[in-house]
Design a protein around this motif. Sequence first.
Motif, PDB file in Angstrom:
ATOM      1  N   LEU A  80     -14.262 -27.273  75.872  1.00 33.20           N
ATOM      2  CA  LEU A  80     -12.896 -26.753  75.992  1.00 33.20           C
ATOM      3  C   LEU A  80     -12.420 -26.790  77.444  1.00 33.20           C
ATOM      4  O   LEU A  80     -11.244 -27.068  77.708  1.00 33.20           O
ATOM      5  N   ARG A  83     -11.420 -30.210  78.043  1.00 36.62           N
ATOM      6  CA  ARG A  83     -10.193 -30.518  77.300  1.00 36.62           C
ATOM      7  C   ARG A  83      -8.969 -30.029  78.052  1.00 36.62           C
ATOM      8  O   ARG A  83      -7.957 -30.733  78.135  1.00 36.62           O
ATOM      9  N   CYS A  86      -8.574 -32.320  81.120  1.00 29.43           N
ATOM     10  CA  CYS A  86      -8.194 -33.712  80.858  1.00 29.43           C
ATOM     11  C   CYS A  86      -6.679 -33.862  80.723  1.00 29.43           C
ATOM     12  O   CYS A  86      -6.150 -34.969  80.886  1.00 29.43           O
ATOM     13  N   SER A  87      -5.977 -32.768  80.451  1.00 29.76           N
ATOM     14  CA  SER A  87      -4.517 -32.841  80.371  1.00 29.76           C
ATOM     15  C   SER A  87      -3.899 -33.157  81.730  1.00 29.76           C
ATOM     16  O   SER A  87      -2.779 -33.677  81.803  1.00 29.76           O
ATOM     17  N   PHE A 106      -9.579 -38.173  76.537  1.00 30.98           N
ATOM     18  CA  PHE A 106      -9.004 -37.351  75.466  1.00 30.98           C
ATOM     19  C   PHE A 106      -9.769 -37.542  74.162  1.00 30.98           C
ATOM     20  O   PHE A 106     -10.180 -36.574  73.504  1.00 30.98           O
ATOM     21  N   VAL A 109     -13.693 -36.285  74.563  1.00 29.23           N
ATOM     22  CA  VAL A 109     -13.820 -34.837  74.763  1.00 29.23           C
ATOM     23  C   VAL A 109     -13.386 -34.079  73.515  1.00 29.23           C
ATOM     24  O   VAL A 109     -14.045 -33.114  73.096  1.00 29.23           O
ATOM     25  N   PHE A 110     -12.300 -34.505  72.896  1.00 28.25           N
ATOM     26  CA  PHE A 110     -11.839 -33.836  71.682  1.00 28.25           C
ATOM     27  C   PHE A 110     -12.829 -34.051  70.540  1.00 28.25           C
ATOM     28  O   PHE A 110     -13.053 -33.148  69.729  1.00 28.25           O
ATOM     29  N   ALA A 113     -15.696 -31.647  70.974  1.00 25.90           N
ATOM     30  CA  ALA A 113     -15.352 -30.267  70.633  1.00 25.90           C
ATOM     31  C   ALA A 113     -15.242 -30.072  69.119  1.00 25.90           C
ATOM     32  O   ALA A 113     -15.779 -29.108  68.556  1.00 25.90           O
ATOM     33  N   ILE A 263      -2.271 -30.904  73.614  1.00 26.13           N
ATOM     34  CA  ILE A 263      -3.665 -30.773  74.052  1.00 26.13           C
ATOM     35  C   ILE A 263      -3.969 -29.325  74.402  1.00 26.13           C
ATOM     36  O   ILE A 263      -4.981 -28.750  73.972  1.00 26.13           O
ATOM     37  N   SER A 267      -6.301 -26.700  72.069  1.00 23.78           N
ATOM     38  CA  SER A 267      -7.494 -26.171  72.741  1.00 23.78           C
ATOM     39  C   SER A 267      -7.439 -24.649  72.826  1.00 23.78           C
ATOM     40  O   SER A 267      -8.447 -23.968  72.602  1.00 23.78           O
TER      41      SER A 267
END
Length: 315
Positions: A80, A83, A86-87, A106, A109-110, A113, A263, A267
């Motif tokens: 998280l 995440r 990364c935005s 993106f 990592v997503f 999660a 995003i 999250s």
Amino acid sequence: MDQCVKCPEQQYANTEQDHCLHKAVSFLAYDDPLGMSLVCTALCFSVLTAVVLGVFVKHRDTPIVKANNRCLSYILLIGLIFRFLCSLLFIGHPSTATCVLQQTTFGVVFTMAVSTVLAKTITVLLAFKVTAPGRRMRQWLLSGVPNSIIPICSLIQLVLCGIWLGTSPPFIDTDAHTEHGHIILVCNKGSVTAFYCVLGYLGTLALMSFTVAFLARNLPDTFNEAKFLTFSMLVFCSVWVTFLPVYHSTKGKIMVAMEVFSILASSAGLLGCIFVPKCYIILFRPEKNSLKGLKDTILYTHTHTHTHAHTERQS
């Protein structure tokens, strides 16, 4: 003039339409009010997630942390944090590197999660299905089979991203028509098919996680987080189902801002639904985070369920 001349694409006509002016370059910048607010939100959520991780590590030997697979909780919290961070790749002057990193980071990592949520939910199901020492499910649980879901799912997403980058990677593109007098710098997805494959794979994982969590929602909340997992995945799926049509109906900086907002919102939904209730008990209701508290809750749940079933039989 007797004959009109159209301005080049990089320029536009002034009000009198007798001279061409250079268009201003536009993108979602850090000093832009919208960009600044998104950056502050991402950083605040990252710090909050790090604080939650610290709380879980500090109270790692308490029942509420141990009962919900500490290792998977740590992985999910670290995921998280990445995440939220990364935005930040979507904000600022686009470059070839950031355009490539945006989508691959993106996606991976997503995936990590969401697959962690799936692993946590499957662990809950297996734990409650184990009733005899010799059952195969017990062997699966003890051998850590649910935990292997995370590297397997992440590896598949890495392969998809590798194919995407090998065939038609993202690149910097310009949009000179959406805003008058501006040239908007955007990251072109490259292969749209590959983009939707990555997004579709992520959506499939999220749907699987929601389905498994929904099936496990009625298990006793004393030992697991099935209801919290169900609600978190419902929020996650709702955010992205809402995002897609809005994303395709916007252009320029607003389109990028919508992607960043989705995003952050998805999250934050996972962080709030899964970990905030536990942190509340750890920090403010420590009497419930003890073996005595667990036993009292089990006794109450068992008595309440038995009474409810007895009443239904009488009726």
